[in-house]
Design a protein around this motif. Structure first.
Motif, PDB file in Angstrom:
ATOM      1  N   GLN A 123      38.747  30.395  48.495  1.00  0.00           N
ATOM      2  CA  GLN A 123      40.039  29.934  47.996  1.00  0.00           C
ATOM      3  C   GLN A 123      41.008  31.084  47.726  1.00  0.00           C
ATOM      4  O   GLN A 123      42.174  31.023  48.110  1.00  0.00           O
ATOM      5  N   GLU A 124      40.544  32.129  47.071  1.00  0.00           N
ATOM      6  CA  GLU A 124      41.424  33.219  46.665  1.00  0.00           C
ATOM      7  C   GLU A 124      41.471  34.360  47.678  1.00  0.00           C
ATOM      8  O   GLU A 124      42.430  35.139  47.683  1.00  0.00           O
ATOM      9  N   GLY A 125      40.458  34.491  48.513  1.00  0.00           N
ATOM     10  CA  GLY A 125      40.426  35.572  49.486  1.00  0.00           C
ATOM     11  C   GLY A 125      40.365  36.950  48.852  1.00  0.00           C
ATOM     12  O   GLY A 125      40.944  37.906  49.369  1.00  0.00           O
ATOM     13  N   LEU A 126      39.632  37.077  47.754  1.00  0.00           N
ATOM     14  CA  LEU A 126      39.639  38.321  46.985  1.00  0.00           C
ATOM     15  C   LEU A 126      38.458  39.233  47.278  1.00  0.00           C
ATOM     16  O   LEU A 126      38.497  40.408  46.926  1.00  0.00           O
ATOM     17  N   SER A 127      37.408  38.713  47.876  1.00  0.00           N
ATOM     18  CA  SER A 127      36.196  39.515  48.006  1.00  0.00           C
ATOM     19  C   SER A 127      35.543  39.297  49.360  1.00  0.00           C
ATOM     20  O   SER A 127      35.546  38.193  49.902  1.00  0.00           O
ATOM     21  N   TYR A 128      34.963  40.376  49.877  1.00  0.00           N
ATOM     22  CA  TYR A 128      34.206  40.292  51.123  1.00  0.00           C
ATOM     23  C   TYR A 128      32.792  39.774  50.856  1.00  0.00           C
ATOM     24  O   TYR A 128      32.155  39.220  51.741  1.00  0.00           O
ATOM     25  N   GLY A 129      32.312  39.989  49.648  1.00  0.00           N
ATOM     26  CA  GLY A 129      30.996  39.509  49.273  1.00  0.00           C
ATOM     27  C   GLY A 129      30.921  39.354  47.771  1.00  0.00           C
ATOM     28  O   GLY A 129      31.317  40.258  47.035  1.00  0.00           O
ATOM     29  N   VAL A 130      30.455  38.204  47.296  1.00  0.00           N
ATOM     30  CA  VAL A 130      30.403  37.941  45.862  1.00  0.00           C
ATOM     31  C   VAL A 130      29.208  37.049  45.575  1.00  0.00           C
ATOM     32  O   VAL A 130      28.821  36.210  46.399  1.00  0.00           O
ATOM     33  N   GLY A 131      28.601  37.228  44.408  1.00  0.00           N
ATOM     34  CA  GLY A 131      27.464  36.387  44.058  1.00  0.00           C
ATOM     35  C   GLY A 131      26.905  36.773  42.699  1.00  0.00           C
ATOM     36  O   GLY A 131      27.461  37.606  41.981  1.00  0.00           O
ATOM     37  N   SER A 132      25.786  36.154  42.347  1.00  0.00           N
ATOM     38  CA  SER A 132      25.110  36.448  41.096  1.00  0.00           C
ATOM     39  C   SER A 132      23.612  36.444  41.337  1.00  0.00           C
ATOM     40  O   SER A 132      23.135  35.961  42.370  1.00  0.00           O
ATOM     41  N   GLY A 133      22.862  36.992  40.389  1.00  0.00           N
ATOM     42  CA  GLY A 133      21.422  37.056  40.535  1.00  0.00           C
ATOM     43  C   GLY A 133      20.707  36.919  39.202  1.00  0.00           C
ATOM     44  O   GLY A 133      21.270  37.231  38.146  1.00  0.00           O
ATOM     45  N   LEU A 134      19.474  36.436  39.253  1.00  0.00           N
ATOM     46  CA  LEU A 134      18.636  36.295  38.071  1.00  0.00           C
ATOM     47  C   LEU A 134      17.252  36.819  38.420  1.00  0.00           C
ATOM     48  O   LEU A 134      16.617  36.321  39.347  1.00  0.00           O
TER      49      LEU A 134
END
Length: 225
Positions: A94-105
């Protein structure tokens, strides 16, 4: 490729007569290490991309009653593959702000230590907006929780991922090794999957609120800012 018949004599020859000065003792890791939430910036001049990384640690083992709900919370926020997560949908699509984004546990089967983190790579000029959008999506999860449909899709995707992981020989060998260390059998995995299937939206919201507050995270940003 070396085989056991070749490796064992080699080890016997190399370590013949060697004795450790101290008895073996496993180093334990605690999730209750005190730290202060903070925000740090590392300047990297002339680097094209900037990196966002925020993380926290807390005391929890992977057999804790809240753990299945946390797994699904993370999967929905950013742990899902690619664009199937909230962070992927919002920050990248939607925003086009990141080439790669995520989270981890990440959790331990022997120590009460779990870490949660959020990461992204972006144009340095977009970093302020990136921080704001990630924070907004994180807080929205804690405020609104998840819908029945979203949770059902997350369960299906996460359980399929576990099934696929077991088709990889190296991954399965690692899982068996970890089970031996924790003195478990794969029945633990089967029981965990059963608990994941039974997890409710209320449990996901309660676990996220209890453990995943963004105010408890250490944020580090590196880039040519």
């Amino acid at each position: 490729m070396l085989f056991r018949s070749e490796i064992t004599p080699m080890l016997d020859r190399l370590f013949a007569g060697w004795k450790s000065e101290r008895p073996f003792a496993r180093l334990t890791r605690s999730g209750a290490v005190p730290y202060k939430p903070s925000a740090e910036t590392i300047k990297t001049p002339d680097k094209a991309n900037a990196t966002y990384f925020a993380g926290m640690a807390f005391a929890m083992r992977d057999d804790h009653p809240d753990f299945p709900a946390l797994l699904l919370s993370n999967f929905i926020l950013g742990g899902g593959s690619g664009l199937s997560s909230r962070l992927g949908d919002r920050v990248r699509e939607q925003e086009g702000l990141s080439y790669g984004v995520g989270s981890g546990l990440r959790s331990s089967s022997v120590d009460a230590r779990t870490t949660f983190y959020v990461f992204a790579i972006a144009n340095p000029q977009n970093m302020d907006k990136l921080k704001a959008v990630i924070r907004e999506e994180h807080e929205r999860l804690l405020k609104e929780g998840v819908s029945d449909e979203e949770l059902a899709a997350a369960k299906q995707g996460f359980l399929q991922q576990l099934e696929v992981d077991r088709t990889n020989d190296a991954g399965l060998a690692q899982e068996l090794n970890d089970s031996l260390l924790a003195r478990r059998t794969l029945k633990f995995d089967a029981d965990l999957e059963a608990r994941l299937r039974e997890t409710t939206t209320a449990q996901v919201l309660a676990a996220a609120k209890k453990y995943l507050s963004p105010d408890r995270m250490i944020l580090v940003i590196a880039g040519d800012l």
